[in-house]
Design an enzyme around this catalytic site. Structure first.
Site, mmCIF file in Angstrom:
data_model
loop_
_atom_site.group_PDB
_atom_site.id
_atom_site.type_symbol
_atom_site.label_atom_id
_atom_site.label_comp_id
_atom_site.label_asym_id
_atom_site.label_seq_id
_atom_site.Cartn_x
_atom_site.Cartn_y
_atom_site.Cartn_z
ATOM 1 N N CYS A 63 0.819 -1.220 0.000
ATOM 2 C CA CYS A 63 0.000 0.000 0.000
ATOM 3 C C CYS A 63 0.856 1.275 0.000
ATOM 4 C CB CYS A 63 -1.003 -0.044 1.143
ATOM 5 S SG CYS A 63 -2.420 1.012 0.828
ATOM 6 N N HIS A 77 -3.578 -5.553 2.224
ATOM 7 C CA HIS A 77 -3.211 -5.554 3.647
ATOM 8 C C HIS A 77 -3.810 -6.784 4.295
ATOM 9 C CE1 HIS A 77 -2.106 -1.298 4.034
ATOM 10 N NE2 HIS A 77 -3.167 -0.981 3.321
#
Ligand code: GLN
Length: 248
Positions: free
Chosen positions: A97, A197
């Site tokens: 990310c 994630h």
């Protein structure tokens, strides 16, 4: 080299600033999966202002909020040379990310602030007006093997790849890099970036072992990673895939 001597060195970059959604759990998975095979992972943490070595076999950056990412971006510029050197030498680099965005050329946040990346991956990111949130399922092919990878995404960034890298995977569910082109993440050699994630590796043991195999190869440690009892991991993977399927 005997198995007992074998060691993979991992540098965990910015553990205090880039650790959203418990992204450091990925490192626990890497360490345990080596331990279960009689191998060890030596972990060095490098935060703001810390120098880094260029002889690690694996470099890891997690995700973070924009304000933390800004601090990291400024500091990362000072670590770019050793990181680039290590990557060119064959080290594994994994960015999640915010870390993924900074492995690219840069990230322009919603307020127009530009954070420079280090260009290890040929990609560019700009924040959109909405966040891309939810469960993700994608088809990934690495080392000639194809598998389904599952995870969770929550990002404003819209990432577009240049010609120097290919997508990590093609989406079955989720928004991925930009909500537009059906792609998620990026790969160039052993450099990998993803928006997933959750953390990423506990539910995707095949991906964990693929990355470990590359790191062991770079460490010149000729060990075949024998299969583990991954029943629990497979169940977690299946639950995440089912949940993603239900959401659409
Ligand atoms: N700040 C970035 C974005 O929103 C990364 C967020 C994250 O790491 N979860 O796009």
């Amino acid at each position: 080299m005997s198995i007992g001597d074998s060691q993979v060195r991992l540098c965990h970059l910015y553990p205090d600033h880039l650790n959203i959604y418990a992204d450091r759990g990925n490192i626990a998975v890497l360490a345990r999966r080596l331990e279960w095979r009689g191998l060890t992972l030596e972990i060095t943490e490098a935060g703001l202002g810390d120098p880094i070595a260029d002889d690690c076999h694996f470099y890891y950056l997690g995700g973070g909020q924009d304000r933390d990412q800004m601090l990291v971006a400024e500091d990362l510029a000072h670590k770019a040379d050793p990181l680039r050197h290590a990557a060119e030498d064959g080290a594994v680099v994994l960015g999640v990310c915010g870390g993924y965005q900074l492995l690219g050329h840069g990230y322009t946040a919603a307020d127009g602030q530009r954070m420079h990346g280090i260009g290890l991956l040929d990609l560019e990111t700009t924040a959109g007006s909405s966040r891309l949130i939810g469960d993700v399922v994608l088809d990934v092919t690495l080392n000639g093997q194809s598998r389904t990878v599952v995870g969770y995404e929550n990002h404003a960034g819209r990432t577009y790849l240049g010609g120097g890298c290919t997508p990590l995977g093609h989406l079955r569910r989720g928004h991925g890099n930009n909500g537009d082109d059906g792609c998620e993440g990026a790969v160039a050699g052993r450099r990998v970036g993803t928006y997933l994630h959750g953390p990423l590796l506990p539910k995707n043991p095949w991906l964990a072992d693929t990355l470990l195999g590359w790191a062991l190869d770079h460490a010149e440690c000729p060990v075949e990673l024998e299969p583990l009892d991954d029943d629990l991991e497979r169940s977690a993977h299946a639950v995440a895939a089912t949940r993603a399927g239900r959401k659409r």
